[in-house]
Write a protein that holds these residues in place. Structure first.
Motif, PDB file in Angstrom:
ATOM      1  N   LYS A   1      47.962  50.604  29.248  1.00  0.00           N
ATOM      2  CA  LYS A   1      48.731  49.454  29.736  1.00  0.00           C
ATOM      3  C   LYS A   1      48.479  49.319  31.237  1.00  0.00           C
ATOM      4  O   LYS A   1      48.634  50.282  31.976  1.00  0.00           O
ATOM      5  CB  LYS A   1      50.225  49.657  29.451  1.00  0.00           C
ATOM      6  CG  LYS A   1      50.570  49.439  27.972  1.00  0.00           C
ATOM      7  CD  LYS A   1      52.051  49.223  27.760  1.00  0.00           C
ATOM      8  CE  LYS A   1      52.817  50.511  27.988  1.00  0.00           C
ATOM      9  NZ  LYS A   1      54.233  50.408  27.601  1.00  0.00           N
TER      10      LYS A   1
ATOM     11  N   HIS B   1      49.221  47.000  34.695  1.00  0.00           N
ATOM     12  CA  HIS B   1      49.999  45.929  35.348  1.00  0.00           C
ATOM     13  C   HIS B   1      49.667  45.960  36.831  1.00  0.00           C
ATOM     14  O   HIS B   1      50.193  46.797  37.578  1.00  0.00           O
ATOM     15  CB  HIS B   1      51.513  46.146  35.151  1.00  0.00           C
ATOM     16  CG  HIS B   1      51.931  46.142  33.712  1.00  0.00           C
ATOM     17  ND1 HIS B   1      51.951  44.987  32.953  1.00  0.00           N
ATOM     18  CD2 HIS B   1      52.296  47.156  32.886  1.00  0.00           C
ATOM     19  CE1 HIS B   1      52.334  45.300  31.712  1.00  0.00           C
ATOM     20  NE2 HIS B   1      52.548  46.600  31.642  1.00  0.00           N
TER      21      HIS B   1
ATOM     22  N   ASP C   1      49.618  43.938  40.462  1.00  0.00           N
ATOM     23  CA  ASP C   1      50.161  42.782  41.184  1.00  0.00           C
ATOM     24  C   ASP C   1      49.144  42.387  42.249  1.00  0.00           C
ATOM     25  O   ASP C   1      48.914  43.161  43.196  1.00  0.00           O
ATOM     26  CB  ASP C   1      51.504  43.188  41.826  1.00  0.00           C
ATOM     27  CG  ASP C   1      52.083  42.063  42.691  1.00  0.00           C
ATOM     28  OD1 ASP C   1      53.238  42.194  43.131  1.00  0.00           O
ATOM     29  OD2 ASP C   1      51.358  41.068  42.923  1.00  0.00           O
TER      30      ASP C   1
ATOM     31  N   SER D   1      51.678  48.013  41.233  1.00  0.00           N
ATOM     32  CA  SER D   1      50.383  48.012  40.516  1.00  0.00           C
ATOM     33  C   SER D   1      50.186  49.375  39.878  1.00  0.00           C
ATOM     34  O   SER D   1      49.908  50.364  40.555  1.00  0.00           O
ATOM     35  CB  SER D   1      49.245  47.693  41.493  1.00  0.00           C
ATOM     36  OG  SER D   1      49.305  46.338  41.902  1.00  0.00           O
TER      37      SER D   1
ATOM     38  N   SER E   1      42.429  43.288  37.450  1.00  0.00           N
ATOM     39  CA  SER E   1      42.421  43.203  35.973  1.00  0.00           C
ATOM     40  C   SER E   1      41.266  42.328  35.497  1.00  0.00           C
ATOM     41  O   SER E   1      40.764  42.488  34.394  1.00  0.00           O
ATOM     42  CB  SER E   1      43.713  42.590  35.442  1.00  0.00           C
ATOM     43  OG  SER E   1      44.824  43.216  35.995  1.00  0.00           O
TER      44      SER E   1
END
Ligand SMILES: COc1ccc(C[C@H]2SC(=O)NC2=O)c(OC)c1
Ligand SMILES: [Zn+2]
Length: 261
Positions: A48, A50, A52, A77, A182
């Motif tokens: 996963k 994530h 920013d 992040s 990403s």
């Protein structure tokens, strides 16, 4: 014989004379991943991610690669899941590449070499108080490796490529804001994971490696922009920044696990 010659060449290579500092190394990186010897682990979760984009700070030439640094003072992040017990904070990403398309990556898959390899470096804020501490911690770091292959133009990478002329020389730095790494991830979730090390001094054995199975595509012009960077500072005799990868290291007593059958 091959690995010993690698290690000899490795130890003699100017950058790794300090290799002796981990001469007893039992979990060095990079390695050649033998697909058939990797073991499918059904307990491995999906990774996963994530990130920013607002945590992106600047891009700089550290004399070995070009590196994009992130604000790692919060959990904005992070990565989690996969083989990880907790979340890890994104600190920086950088690349390794060759002078020509026939080589450049650090890891290999069944001896297949890619023209370049992206490393996204993360550290464990639960067991370490800083990135610097995490470097010395067993499994203090997680590095995601993504292979780059020659193919279609990569629109997301181009924003990075356009900034490279501003960091041509060693120690050059330029503000680089709002970038989401990403976009450099392949959509395929499959990965291999193994316990390894930093691939530059201090070569500490503190890295959980996550190597994505599927490469991303970049075009010839984008690779050539990487090769126009310099190892050298302004005013010095120019040395092109190419072949900034470490030779293969012996697998020794390690198993590479796969997240896929
Ligand atoms: C002093 O601490 C360091 C030094 C170098 C690196 C970068 C190395 S490690 C990797 O995967 N690729 C590289 O070029 C690092 O990264 C975590 C941490
Ligand atoms: Zn690296």
């Amino acid at each position: 014989a091959a690995c010993s010659s690698y290690r000899l060449r490795d130890a003699l290579h100017p950058l790794w004379q300090s290799e002796l500092s981990v001469s007893g190394g039992t979990r060095q990186s990079p390695i050649n991943i033998h697909w058939r010897d990797s073991v499918y682990d059904p307990h491995l979760k999906p990774l996963k991610i994530h990130y920013d984009p607002a945590t992106c700070l600047y891009i700089w030439n550290n004399g070995y690669s070009f590196q994009v640094e992130f604000d790692d003072t919060t959990d904005k992040s992070v990565i989690m899941g996969g083989p990880l017990e907790n979340h890890y904070r994104l600190k920086q990403f950088h690349f390794h590449w060759g002078a020509i398309n026939e080589w450049g990556s650090e890891h290999m898959v069944d001896s297949k070499v890619y023209p370049a390899e992206l490393h996204l470096v993360h550290w464990n804020p639960v067991t370490s108080t800083s990135f610097e501490d995490a470097i010395m911690e067993n499994n203090g770091l997680v590095v995601i490796g993504v292979f780059l292959k020659l193919g279609a133009h990569h629109a997301g990478l181009q924003k990075l490529v356009d900034a490279l002329p501003a960091v041509k020389h060693k120690d050059a730095i330029v503000e680089f804001d709002v970038f989401d790494p990403s976009c450099l991830m392949p959509s395929c979730p499959d990965y291999w994971t193994y316990d390894g090390s930093l691939t530059t001094p201090p070569l500490t054995e503190s890295v959980t490696w996550i190597i994505k199975k599927t490469p991303i595509e970049v075009d010839q012009n984008q690779l050539e922009e990487f090769r126009m960077l310099l190892f050298t500072s302004a005013g010095e005799e120019e040395k092109r920044m190419v072949d900034n990868f470490r030779p293969l290291q012996p697998l020794m007593n390690r198993t590479v696990r796969s997240s896929f059958r």
